[in-house]
Design a protein around this motif. Structure first.
Motif, PDB file in Angstrom:
ATOM      1  N   LYS A   1       7.201  -2.045   5.591  1.00  7.46           N
ATOM      2  CA  LYS A   1       6.438  -1.284   6.572  1.00  7.46           C
ATOM      3  C   LYS A   1       6.137   0.103   6.020  1.00  7.46           C
ATOM      4  CE  LYS A   1       6.780   0.620  11.258  1.00  7.46           C
ATOM      5  NZ  LYS A   1       7.670   0.791  12.459  1.00  7.46           N
ATOM      6  N   ILE A   2       4.849   0.473   6.019  1.00 10.89           N
ATOM      7  CA  ILE A   2       4.464   1.802   5.554  1.00 10.89           C
ATOM      8  C   ILE A   2       4.865   2.836   6.600  1.00 10.89           C
ATOM      9  CG2 ILE A   2       2.534   3.311   4.963  1.00 10.89           C
ATOM     10  CD1 ILE A   2       1.095   0.928   3.784  1.00 10.89           C
ATOM     11  N   LEU A   3       5.682   3.793   6.178  1.00 13.07           N
ATOM     12  CA  LEU A   3       6.156   4.845   7.083  1.00 13.07           C
ATOM     13  C   LEU A   3       5.400   6.154   6.900  1.00 13.07           C
ATOM     14  CD1 LEU A   3      10.008   4.293   6.635  1.00 13.07           C
ATOM     15  CD2 LEU A   3       8.502   3.292   8.369  1.00 13.07           C
ATOM     16  N   MET A   4       4.786   6.322   5.721  1.00 12.08           N
ATOM     17  CA  MET A   4       4.045   7.558   5.451  1.00 12.08           C
ATOM     18  C   MET A   4       3.039   7.277   4.342  1.00 12.08           C
ATOM     19  SD  MET A   4       5.503  11.274   4.158  1.00 12.08           S
ATOM     20  CE  MET A   4       5.247  10.997   2.399  1.00 12.08           C
ATOM     21  N   GLY A   5       1.833   7.823   4.477  1.00 14.77           N
ATOM     22  CA  GLY A   5       0.828   7.697   3.430  1.00 14.77           C
ATOM     23  C   GLY A   5       0.146   6.348   3.428  1.00 14.77           C
ATOM     24  N   GLY A   6      -0.275   5.923   2.236  1.00 15.40           N
ATOM     25  CA  GLY A   6      -0.915   4.629   2.077  1.00 15.40           C
ATOM     26  C   GLY A   6      -2.404   4.682   1.822  1.00 15.40           C
ATOM     27  N   THR A   7      -3.031   5.851   1.971  1.00 15.54           N
ATOM     28  CA  THR A   7      -4.471   5.920   1.737  1.00 15.54           C
ATOM     29  C   THR A   7      -4.771   6.002   0.240  1.00 15.54           C
ATOM     30  OG1 THR A   7      -4.576   8.330   1.901  1.00 15.54           O
ATOM     31  CG2 THR A   7      -4.824   7.083   3.935  1.00 15.54           C
ATOM     32  N   MET A   8      -5.941   5.491  -0.143  1.00 19.35           N
ATOM     33  CA  MET A   8      -6.329   5.436  -1.558  1.00 19.35           C
ATOM     34  C   MET A   8      -7.818   5.722  -1.698  1.00 19.35           C
ATOM     35  SD  MET A   8      -4.423   1.895  -2.630  1.00 19.35           S
ATOM     36  CE  MET A   8      -2.903   1.407  -1.792  1.00 19.35           C
ATOM     37  N   ASP A   9      -8.212   6.137  -2.902  1.00 17.98           N
ATOM     38  CA  ASP A   9      -9.611   6.330  -3.235  1.00 17.98           C
ATOM     39  C   ASP A   9      -9.778   5.932  -4.697  1.00 17.98           C
ATOM     40  OD1 ASP A   9     -12.124   7.267  -4.017  1.00 17.98           O
ATOM     41  OD2 ASP A   9     -12.050   8.979  -2.655  1.00 17.98           O
ATOM     42  N   GLU A  10     -10.321   4.729  -4.914  1.00 23.18           N
ATOM     43  CA  GLU A  10     -10.429   4.211  -6.276  1.00 23.18           C
ATOM     44  C   GLU A  10     -11.344   5.067  -7.131  1.00 23.18           C
ATOM     45  OE1 GLU A  10     -11.648   0.109  -8.676  1.00 23.18           O
ATOM     46  OE2 GLU A  10     -11.489   0.099  -6.481  1.00 23.18           O
ATOM     47  N   LYS A  11     -12.417   5.577  -6.545  1.00 24.95           N
ATOM     48  CA  LYS A  11     -13.358   6.381  -7.314  1.00 24.95           C
ATOM     49  C   LYS A  11     -12.676   7.609  -7.904  1.00 24.95           C
ATOM     50  CE  LYS A  11     -17.867   8.639  -6.977  1.00 24.95           C
ATOM     51  NZ  LYS A  11     -18.996   9.004  -6.083  1.00 24.95           N
TER      52      LYS A  11
ATOM     53  N   LEU B   1      -9.383   7.771  -8.295  1.00 22.59           N
ATOM     54  CA  LEU B   1      -8.069   7.323  -8.803  1.00 22.59           C
ATOM     55  C   LEU B   1      -6.939   8.037  -8.054  1.00 22.59           C
ATOM     56  CD1 LEU B   1      -8.776   7.166 -12.658  1.00 22.59           C
ATOM     57  CD2 LEU B   1      -8.775   5.285 -11.008  1.00 22.59           C
ATOM     58  N   PHE B   2      -7.149   8.154  -6.744  1.00 24.64           N
ATOM     59  CA  PHE B   2      -6.176   8.846  -5.878  1.00 24.64           C
ATOM     60  C   PHE B   2      -5.361   7.829  -5.088  1.00 24.64           C
ATOM     61  CE2 PHE B   2      -5.245  10.174  -1.498  1.00 24.64           C
ATOM     62  CZ  PHE B   2      -4.403  11.253  -1.722  1.00 24.64           C
ATOM     63  N   ILE B   3      -4.057   7.988  -5.126  1.00 22.87           N
ATOM     64  CA  ILE B   3      -3.163   7.231  -4.242  1.00 22.87           C
ATOM     65  C   ILE B   3      -2.257   8.238  -3.549  1.00 22.87           C
ATOM     66  CG2 ILE B   3      -1.278   5.555  -4.104  1.00 22.87           C
ATOM     67  CD1 ILE B   3      -2.504   4.026  -6.371  1.00 22.87           C
ATOM     68  N   GLU B   4      -2.294   8.220  -2.244  1.00 21.45           N
ATOM     69  CA  GLU B   4      -1.481   9.156  -1.461  1.00 21.45           C
ATOM     70  C   GLU B   4       0.002   8.822  -1.617  1.00 21.45           C
ATOM     71  OE1 GLU B   4      -1.357  10.923   3.117  1.00 21.45           O
ATOM     72  OE2 GLU B   4      -2.114   8.899   2.742  1.00 21.45           O
ATOM     73  N   PRO B   5       0.868   9.826  -1.598  1.00 23.32           N
ATOM     74  CA  PRO B   5       2.308   9.553  -1.569  1.00 23.32           C
ATOM     75  C   PRO B   5       2.627   8.600  -0.423  1.00 23.32           C
ATOM     76  CG  PRO B   5       1.907  11.894  -1.879  1.00 23.32           C
ATOM     77  CD  PRO B   5       0.577  11.266  -1.638  1.00 23.32           C
ATOM     78  N   THR B   6       3.302   7.493  -0.766  1.00 21.40           N
ATOM     79  CA  THR B   6       3.471   6.394   0.191  1.00 21.40           C
ATOM     80  C   THR B   6       4.925   5.977   0.283  1.00 21.40           C
ATOM     81  OG1 THR B   6       1.241   5.589  -0.320  1.00 21.40           O
ATOM     82  CG2 THR B   6       2.749   4.047   0.761  1.00 21.40           C
ATOM     83  N   ILE B   7       5.481   6.061   1.496  1.00 19.05           N
ATOM     84  CA  ILE B   7       6.851   5.608   1.758  1.00 19.05           C
ATOM     85  C   ILE B   7       6.787   4.263   2.479  1.00 19.05           C
ATOM     86  CG2 ILE B   7       9.001   6.079   2.984  1.00 19.05           C
ATOM     87  CD1 ILE B   7       8.460   9.043   2.660  1.00 19.05           C
ATOM     88  N   VAL B   8       7.513   3.294   1.949  1.00 23.91           N
ATOM     89  CA  VAL B   8       7.536   1.948   2.525  1.00 23.91           C
ATOM     90  C   VAL B   8       8.991   1.521   2.718  1.00 23.91           C
ATOM     91  CG1 VAL B   8       6.844  -0.456   2.253  1.00 23.91           C
ATOM     92  CG2 VAL B   8       5.380   1.363   1.345  1.00 23.91           C
ATOM     93  N   GLN B   9       9.331   1.113   3.947  1.00 28.03           N
ATOM     94  CA  GLN B   9      10.672   0.569   4.185  1.00 28.03           C
ATOM     95  C   GLN B   9      10.641  -0.931   3.917  1.00 28.03           C
ATOM     96  OE1 GLN B   9      12.689   1.820   7.778  1.00 28.03           O
ATOM     97  NE2 GLN B   9      13.936  -0.045   7.847  1.00 28.03           N
ATOM     98  N   VAL B  10      11.497  -1.388   3.004  1.00 27.03           N
ATOM     99  CA  VAL B  10      11.536  -2.798   2.624  1.00 27.03           C
ATOM    100  C   VAL B  10      12.887  -3.375   3.017  1.00 27.03           C
ATOM    101  CG1 VAL B  10       9.927  -2.417   0.720  1.00 27.03           C
ATOM    102  CG2 VAL B  10      12.385  -2.315   0.293  1.00 27.03           C
TER     103      VAL B  10
END
Length: 520
Positions: free
Chosen positions: A318-328, A330-339
């Motif tokens: 489950k994504i708890l924070m972040g998750g947005t991206m922009d391929e053009k 090459l941006f990936i937001e800091p993403t916290i995922v509880q596994v």
């Protein structure tokens, strides 16, 4: 004059590679690089070539990785400058012959010493994520040790590779040091040659290729690889400290750093606090979001971007924070995922990006079992908790290094290296010099020792007992492995178990083993 323009990367023609290596090998056997003063001049010139191009280095890293200039000074140009100064200040001391230690009195008359010999012609293959530090850092050690060096920057950071070549060509003697630019074909041509050592920094998959290529020639290899590094957060940890320090290490260079944590094992008791503090820290570090911030890097290329995206897309967490991206961009937001499993796509491979998977655990013992069950031996481990927690974690796990209540921290002059899947060998500071030398033992037997040494010549009849009496060390332990207390007479006459034999020593051993006399 240093120009601010960075021309396109030009690959080295493969037909030139063998000729360049031959030149460097010839130079080595002419002993040009053995002179310590020559090495120091090369290093001093390298310092100024780096210093004069500090802005060019920053420009190249901004172009390749959108690297903030502060991070460039901390981990690239400033790091290299300090490393060169440290090495030049200490090189005469390191290069001096050492008196051999921990030898018996018998051998001291032969004046044993250790000489630090250069290995020969060596290959250094750099990495894209910290292209200057991870390419020129090992080169500093190789030069200091007296080798000739072929330098292969990563083609994945092309602007940086160009500047590395400019630095080396401006500072270093071309008969001793050369830069080879290229991709797979050029790397294969390099690996097909015979080397006296190969130093590779990169991923484990390519590390295996390098090791395999080195094997037919029995070439020694230093492999500085990555690692699926755990951070273990016990219930006694400070949640705010955890979040700020782990977020910093995971967002530096957009997480493209081998020493940052790959996943977190967090005690359930403090899990909500830790998650909230991550959100607080993120808002503090990037008030307008990471994408709008000048202090946040980008992913190196599209292949790396798609690999990270797939890790998130395939996760069952489950994504708890972040998750947005922009391929053009090459941006990936800091993403916290509880596994909920170490089999999750977020954990099974090193992310090398701004991804922070969190796996809750019930206690410290479960955290340790989980960390040890992950296939890869980590490059680093990062325990957070009280003193007892930390000691339990460190004594129950393996890793190349460890930072207590921190992440990705390494003092630049301490040895740095992995273990198992995270690599072998070490460098940084004095260890960089030691990585590229052979410690050559040398003895000198004076002519007056001939009366003693003649016992080794045939015929051997009647010499065994005399030889044993002069050379055999008596154990200071019994057959049960228990230490035998040395009497003061024995200690004096045998130098604590040395080669001289006195009646007191024999009495002590016979007391421990009554069969001693019958055996002889």
């Amino acid at each position: 004059m240093v120009t601010s323009e960075i021309p396109p990367l030009q690959f080295t023609p493969t037909e030139e590679i063998q000729e360049r290596i031959s030149t460097l090998r010839k130079t080595f056997f002419e002993h040009k690089t053995r002179d310590v003063e020559f090495r120091l001049v090369q290093l001093r010139k390298l310092y100024w070539a780096v210093k004069d191009r500090s802005q060019l280095i920053a420009n190249a890293l901004a172009k390749d990785l959108n690297r903030p200039e502060f991070e460039t000074v901390v981990a690239e140009s400033g790091w290299l400058e300090n490393d060169i100064v440290f090495v030049t200040r200490n090189l005469h001391k390191w290069a001096k012959d050492e008196k051999a230690e921990d030898i018996d009195l018998t051998w001291k008359f032969m004046n044993p010493k250790i000489r630090k010999d250069p290995l020969g012609c060596v290959l250094v293959i750099g990495a894209f994520n910290y292209p200057f530090q991870l390419t020129l850092g090992p080169v500093i050690g190789a030069i200091a040790a007296g080798n000739t060096v072929v330098i292969k920057p990563s083609e994945n950071a092309p602007a940086s590779a160009v500047v590395i070549q400019q630095i080396c060509e401006a500072a270093l003697d071309p008969s001793c040091y050369t830069v080879i630019q290229g991709g797979v074909s050029e790397s294969q041509a390099l690996l097909a040659e015979r080397w006296d050592k190969i130093f590779f920094t990169g991923g484990a998959s390519v590390g295996r290729i390098v090791a395999k290529a080195a094997a037919p020639h029995l070439t020694p290899v230093v492999l500085e690889l990555g690692g699926i590094n755990p951070a273990i957060i016990t219930k006694n940890a400070n949640p705010r400290l955890v979040a700020r320090r782990l977020l910093w290490s995971k967002l530096m260079n957009a997480g493209q750093i081998c020493t940052s944590q790959n996943y977190l094992l967090v005690d359930r008791e403090i899990l909500p606090l830790v998650i909230q503090e991550f959100k607080n820290a993120y808002n503090e570090f990037y008030p307008q979001g990471a994408k709008a911030s000048p202090d946040y890097s980008r992913i190196i290329n599209e292949n790396a971007f798609h690999r990270l995206k797939a890790m998130i897309d395939n996760s069952k967490g489950k994504i708890l924070m972040g998750g947005t991206m922009d391929e053009k961009e090459l941006f990936i937001e800091p993403t916290i995922v509880q596994v909920d499993s170490t089999d999750d796509s977020m954990i099974v491979q090193e992310s090398f990006g701004p991804l922070i998977p969190i796996l809750p655990v019930d206690n410290i013992d479960e955290a340790i079992r989980t960390a040890n069950a992950v296939m890869s031996t980590p490059l680093g481990i990062y325990p957070f908790g009280n003193k007892a927690d930390v000691e339990k974690i460190l004594s129950s796990t393996r890793s190349g290094g460890a930072a207590v209540n921190d992440s990705a921290l390494h003092i630049p002059t301490l040895p740095f290296g992995g273990v198992g899947e995270s690599g072998n060998g070490a460098y940084r500071g004095r260890a960089s010099f030691e990585a590229f030398i052979h410690r050559r033992p040398i003895t000198t037997s004076p002519s007056w020792l001939e009366a003693i040494l003649s016992i080794r010549y045939p015929p051997y009849a009647g010499k065994t007992k005399t030889f044993k009496a002069a050379s055999t060390l008596l154990p200071d332990f019994d057959r049960d492995g228990q230490k035998v207390t040395l009497g003061w007479l024995r200690y004096i006459f045998t130098l604590g178990g040395g080669s001289a034999k006195a009646g007191a020593s024999r009495a002590a051993i016979v007391a421990a083993d009554p069969d001693t006399d019958r055996k002889e």
